[in-house]
Design a protein around this motif. Structure first.
Motif, PDB file in Angstrom:
ATOM      1  N   GLY A 163      -6.939   9.555 -22.223  1.00 15.89           N
ATOM      2  CA  GLY A 163      -8.061   8.851 -21.622  1.00 15.89           C
ATOM      3  C   GLY A 163      -8.980   8.218 -22.636  1.00 15.89           C
ATOM      4  O   GLY A 163      -8.813   8.363 -23.856  1.00 15.89           O
ATOM      5  N   ILE A 164      -9.989   7.513 -22.112  1.00 16.29           N
ATOM      6  CA  ILE A 164     -10.919   6.772 -22.957  1.00 16.29           C
ATOM      7  C   ILE A 164     -12.234   6.628 -22.200  1.00 16.29           C
ATOM      8  O   ILE A 164     -12.268   6.701 -20.968  1.00 16.29           O
ATOM      9  N   THR A 165     -13.313   6.440 -22.945  1.00  9.69           N
ATOM     10  CA  THR A 165     -14.611   6.212 -22.313  1.00  9.69           C
ATOM     11  C   THR A 165     -14.922   4.717 -22.334  1.00  9.69           C
ATOM     12  O   THR A 165     -14.997   4.106 -23.416  1.00  9.69           O
ATOM     13  N   LEU A 166     -15.085   4.137 -21.151  1.00 12.63           N
ATOM     14  CA  LEU A 166     -15.450   2.735 -21.010  1.00 12.63           C
ATOM     15  C   LEU A 166     -16.962   2.633 -20.855  1.00 12.63           C
ATOM     16  O   LEU A 166     -17.664   3.641 -20.839  1.00 12.63           O
ATOM     17  N   GLU A 167     -17.466   1.413 -20.706  1.00 15.26           N
ATOM     18  CA  GLU A 167     -18.914   1.222 -20.624  1.00 15.26           C
ATOM     19  C   GLU A 167     -19.533   1.889 -19.395  1.00 15.26           C
ATOM     20  O   GLU A 167     -20.723   2.224 -19.386  1.00 15.26           O
ATOM     21  N   ASP A 168     -18.715   2.115 -18.352  1.00 13.51           N
ATOM     22  CA  ASP A 168     -19.239   2.747 -17.141  1.00 13.51           C
ATOM     23  C   ASP A 168     -18.741   4.181 -16.977  1.00 13.51           C
ATOM     24  O   ASP A 168     -18.780   4.738 -15.882  1.00 13.51           O
ATOM     25  N   GLY A 169     -18.252   4.784 -18.065  1.00 19.51           N
ATOM     26  CA  GLY A 169     -17.870   6.182 -18.011  1.00 19.51           C
ATOM     27  C   GLY A 169     -16.431   6.418 -18.416  1.00 19.51           C
ATOM     28  O   GLY A 169     -15.663   5.475 -18.656  1.00 19.51           O
ATOM     29  N   PRO A 170     -16.039   7.676 -18.502  1.00 24.31           N
ATOM     30  CA  PRO A 170     -14.672   8.012 -18.929  1.00 24.31           C
ATOM     31  C   PRO A 170     -13.644   7.709 -17.852  1.00 24.31           C
ATOM     32  O   PRO A 170     -13.939   7.743 -16.656  1.00 24.31           O
ATOM     33  N   VAL A 171     -12.434   7.424 -18.300  1.00 24.69           N
ATOM     34  CA  VAL A 171     -11.306   7.245 -17.396  1.00 24.69           C
ATOM     35  C   VAL A 171     -10.095   7.924 -18.019  1.00 24.69           C
ATOM     36  O   VAL A 171      -9.811   7.727 -19.203  1.00 24.69           O
ATOM     37  N   ARG A 172      -9.423   8.743 -17.225  1.00 25.39           N
ATOM     38  CA  ARG A 172      -8.228   9.423 -17.703  1.00 25.39           C
ATOM     39  C   ARG A 172      -7.150   9.306 -16.630  1.00 25.39           C
ATOM     40  O   ARG A 172      -7.304   9.839 -15.530  1.00 25.39           O
ATOM     41  N   PRO A 173      -6.067   8.629 -16.930  1.00 25.57           N
ATOM     42  CA  PRO A 173      -5.001   8.484 -15.941  1.00 25.57           C
ATOM     43  C   PRO A 173      -4.390   9.829 -15.561  1.00 25.57           C
ATOM     44  O   PRO A 173      -4.338  10.756 -16.375  1.00 25.57           O
ATOM     45  N   ASP A 174      -3.951   9.949 -14.314  1.00 22.15           N
ATOM     46  CA  ASP A 174      -3.224  11.142 -13.900  1.00 22.15           C
ATOM     47  C   ASP A 174      -1.838  11.173 -14.538  1.00 22.15           C
ATOM     48  O   ASP A 174      -1.324  12.235 -14.876  1.00 22.15           O
ATOM     49  N   LYS A 175      -1.256   9.975 -14.683  1.00 24.86           N
ATOM     50  CA  LYS A 175       0.097   9.889 -15.235  1.00 24.86           C
ATOM     51  C   LYS A 175       0.331   8.485 -15.774  1.00 24.86           C
ATOM     52  O   LYS A 175      -0.087   7.493 -15.162  1.00 24.86           O
ATOM     53  N   VAL A 176       0.988   8.417 -16.925  1.00 21.28           N
ATOM     54  CA  VAL A 176       1.393   7.130 -17.505  1.00 21.28           C
ATOM     55  C   VAL A 176       2.805   7.271 -18.034  1.00 21.28           C
ATOM     56  O   VAL A 176       3.117   8.252 -18.718  1.00 21.28           O
ATOM     57  N   LYS A 177       3.660   6.324 -17.712  1.00 19.35           N
ATOM     58  CA  LYS A 177       5.010   6.364 -18.277  1.00 19.35           C
ATOM     59  C   LYS A 177       5.494   4.952 -18.564  1.00 19.35           C
ATOM     60  O   LYS A 177       5.107   3.984 -17.885  1.00 19.35           O
ATOM     61  N   VAL A 178       6.334   4.834 -19.575  1.00 20.27           N
ATOM     62  CA  VAL A 178       6.933   3.545 -19.928  1.00 20.27           C
ATOM     63  C   VAL A 178       8.155   3.319 -19.047  1.00 20.27           C
ATOM     64  O   VAL A 178       9.068   4.148 -19.013  1.00 20.27           O
ATOM     65  N   MET A 179       8.158   2.200 -18.350  1.00 15.26           N
ATOM     66  CA  MET A 179       9.291   1.851 -17.492  1.00 15.26           C
ATOM     67  C   MET A 179      10.299   0.960 -18.217  1.00 15.26           C
ATOM     68  O   MET A 179      11.502   1.085 -18.022  1.00 15.26           O
ATOM     69  N   GLN A 180       9.772   0.078 -19.061  1.00 12.40           N
ATOM     70  CA  GLN A 180      10.648  -0.849 -19.778  1.00 12.40           C
ATOM     71  C   GLN A 180       9.924  -1.383 -21.002  1.00 12.40           C
ATOM     72  O   GLN A 180       8.718  -1.647 -20.958  1.00 12.40           O
ATOM     73  N   THR A 181      10.667  -1.534 -22.097  1.00 15.88           N
ATOM     74  CA  THR A 181      10.115  -2.126 -23.310  1.00 15.88           C
ATOM     75  C   THR A 181      10.817  -3.448 -23.578  1.00 15.88           C
ATOM     76  O   THR A 181      12.046  -3.521 -23.585  1.00 15.88           O
ATOM     77  N   MET A 182      10.016  -4.496 -23.778  1.00 19.86           N
ATOM     78  CA  MET A 182      10.538  -5.833 -24.052  1.00 19.86           C
ATOM     79  C   MET A 182      10.096  -6.242 -25.451  1.00 19.86           C
ATOM     80  O   MET A 182       9.267  -5.565 -26.070  1.00 19.86           O
ATOM     81  N   PRO A 183      10.649  -7.339 -25.988  1.00 20.47           N
ATOM     82  CA  PRO A 183      10.303  -7.730 -27.363  1.00 20.47           C
ATOM     83  C   PRO A 183       8.801  -7.890 -27.582  1.00 20.47           C
ATOM     84  O   PRO A 183       8.283  -7.520 -28.643  1.00 20.47           O
TER      85      PRO A 183
END
Length: 249
Positions: A163-183
């Motif tokens: 997660g990260i703190t933005l100007e209006d407060g912290p945000v932390r994703p419940d889940k993040v995953k890479v689906m595809q990597t391109m050049p």
């Protein structure tokens, strides 16, 4: 006194409510009750003739919430990119109204998607449901597919997950995953339980991977599936039942 009058005064027979909800015929609904598979407000019902208020009582069959026949409408739209998430626009841009006029019922949207984001948006005429679904305290998860600029490294992926703190407060994703990597880009699936304005775009910009394309593919149990941009459909009984549980109705 007729059965209809009796229903209106004392409630509606449970087997009739189940039949109206499309669960089974009245006879088959009676068999479900007899088999001990039906609950009303957390109480197992086995006797026939139990009367209920379909607007207030919580009914379950085999543990699954059964949305009874209601006066409200619950629909989902795959909002196309470029459409404004409002019912009217002083600048004359295309809005949600251009897609729901055909329904001949006044609907309003639950939350928003920014103009350049496409995907799921729920529309209803149930004010209490809309209020709860949009309220952050119920933490209804929302899932997006984001195409971002550049290749997201494993190290950066871990940072995003923390997660990260933005100007209006912290945000932390419940889940993040890479689906595809391109050049020169990466396709990510990101799930969050909040709906702050442009939060996915601002978060990814802060990590140095600005969003090129963003699609919301799910709200809680509701999935985009094969719904094409501009198409609408009613929520299924299962979807609505799960959403009602999520928002405590």
């Amino acid at each position: 006194m007729s059965e209809t009058d009796d229903d209106e005064r004392d409630g509606i027979r449970l087997q009739k409510v189940l039949a109206q909800a499309g669960i089974a015929s009245r006879r088959a609904s009676e068999q479900l009750i007899q088999a001990g598979r039906v609950e009303v407000n957390g109480e197992l019902v086995t006797e026939q003739g139990r009367r209920v208020d379909p607007e207030k009582d919580e009914i379950r069959v085999d543990g699954s919430r059964i949305p009874t026949a209601r006066r409200h409408v619950y629909t989902v739209l795959n909002k196309p990119r470029g459409v404004v998430s409002t019912m009217d626009d002083p600048e004359g841009r295309e809005t949600l109204t251009d897609y729901i006029d055909r329904r001949n019922v006044r609907l309003f949207h639950v939350g928003r998607l920014d103009t350049e984001t496409e995907g799921l948006i729920i529309l209803t005429n149930d004010g209490e449901f809309a209020h709860r679904l949009a309220h952050p305290s119920y933490e209804v998860p929302k899932t997006y597919v984001a195409q971002v600029l550049g290749q997201v490294s494993p190290h950066t992926l871990k940072r995003i997950q923390r997660g990260i703190t933005l100007e209006d407060g912290p945000v932390r994703p419940d889940k993040v995953k890479v689906m595809q990597t391109m050049p020169d880009a990466t396709l990510l699936q990101i799930t969050l339980h909040e709906g702050r304005n442009r939060v996915v775009r601002r978060m990814m910009e802060a990590f140095g991977h600005p969003v090129q394309k963003l699609t919301r593919i799910a709200i809680g149990p509701v999935r985009l599936g094969r719904l094409q941009p501009g198409e609408m459909r009613d929520l299924t009984q299962e979807e609505l039942g799960k959403l009602l549980d999520l928002v405590g109705m």
